[in-house]
Design a protein around this motif. Sequence first.
Motif, PDB file in Angstrom:
ATOM      1  N   ALA A   1       0.831  -1.209   0.000  1.00 58.72           N
ATOM      2  CA  ALA A   1       0.000   0.000   0.000  1.00 58.72           C
ATOM      3  C   ALA A   1       0.863   1.257   0.000  1.00 58.72           C
ATOM      4  O   ALA A   1       0.577   2.248  -0.684  1.00 58.72           O
ATOM      5  CB  ALA A   1      -0.932  -0.008   1.212  1.00 58.72           C
TER       6      ALA A   1
ATOM      7  N   LYS B   1      -3.228   0.915   5.324  1.00 61.79           N
ATOM      8  CA  LYS B   1      -4.191   1.082   4.246  1.00 61.79           C
ATOM      9  C   LYS B   1      -3.925   0.073   3.148  1.00 61.79           C
ATOM     10  O   LYS B   1      -2.767  -0.145   2.772  1.00 61.79           O
ATOM     11  CB  LYS B   1      -4.111   2.505   3.681  1.00 61.79           C
ATOM     12  CG  LYS B   1      -4.527   3.564   4.681  1.00 61.79           C
ATOM     13  CD  LYS B   1      -4.455   4.939   4.070  1.00 61.79           C
ATOM     14  CE  LYS B   1      -4.886   6.000   5.088  1.00 61.79           C
ATOM     15  NZ  LYS B   1      -4.808   7.368   4.506  1.00 61.79           N
TER      16      LYS B   1
ATOM     17  N   CYS C   1      -3.655  -1.906  -0.512  1.00 65.77           N
ATOM     18  CA  CYS C   1      -3.181  -1.534  -1.845  1.00 65.77           C
ATOM     19  C   CYS C   1      -4.196  -2.000  -2.878  1.00 65.77           C
ATOM     20  O   CYS C   1      -4.673  -3.135  -2.823  1.00 65.77           O
ATOM     21  CB  CYS C   1      -1.827  -2.189  -2.107  1.00 65.77           C
ATOM     22  SG  CYS C   1      -1.190  -1.907  -3.771  1.00 65.77           S
TER      23      CYS C   1
END
Length: 314
Positions: free
Chosen positions: A84, A110, A112
């Motif tokens: 990510a 977070k 990807c």
Amino acid sequence: MGDDSRVVNGVDLASVDDEAFLYQLMDNTEDVDQRKLVRARLREVQAVSRAKREEMMKKREQEREDAIKQRQQEAEEKKKRTLAMYDSMAKSAPAGGPKAMDINIYKEGKPCSDDNAAMVQPQRDLVEESIRERQKEADERKRKILAGFDTAAKSGTSQAVKKTEINQNKVSARSKFQQMDAVNTSQQGNKTPNFQATRVNRSASDIKEMLLQWCRSKTKEYESIDIQNFSSSWSDGLAFCALIHHFYPDAFDFDSLNPKNRRHNFDLAFRTAEEKADIFPLLDVEDMVLMKKPDWKCVFTYVQSLYRHLRDRD
């Protein structure tokens, strides 16, 4: 105190869980029936100890499995966060422009997007390679640990052998034979004082060679038996059978034995030695079947016992 049938030399066997004490009690007991009672209790105690070891091994193996799975999950999560971060860096500027890496993306985890996964293929390959390497190391550690527990469990099934190994630094093979012969000499009215005296200066290797020579002399009439050591020469059980058959030729038909039927051969030899000569089976049949090359110390210890009980029969 309990049932008198389970009392030997004033000791209530049901209350004894110490294997070393039971071995000593059996050695100090002359009555055959009482020795059998002690031996039966010894086997009960060994069975309980074996069950506890197996339970402990299962528990530790499960803990290792859980730890490996946890590390795999953590590695997978780190991989996703790394991808990510690189994905965000790839999209932070047009092609050829300066890229900005945001470390907070890695920390926040977070995900990807699949559309940009191909853009960070070199980084993903490095991460996957690192994960595979760590997994390989974990598997190797697991294999070595399990092998160690397996060896310990096998050794534990023969407590007499374990006791011999523990005391190996305290009592040499020469001293063990001297003590063994001193006991036999006193029991037999000191028949062989000169032979006893010559043994004092023998080294451990001399003792091993003497014992091998004795085994060869008792099995020379068996064409299929060639005893050269205390390991591979005994691996199919026929050497034990031949040695026992020499002293008890009516106990079984040696010519009918098959070297491929190792379990039967070991069981026949150990059982016959116990029934005919009251020789405690220091070796475990299952352990011997599992090992293609038996531990020479285990075989050496048991053959010593055979020698001590049978050497005066000829």
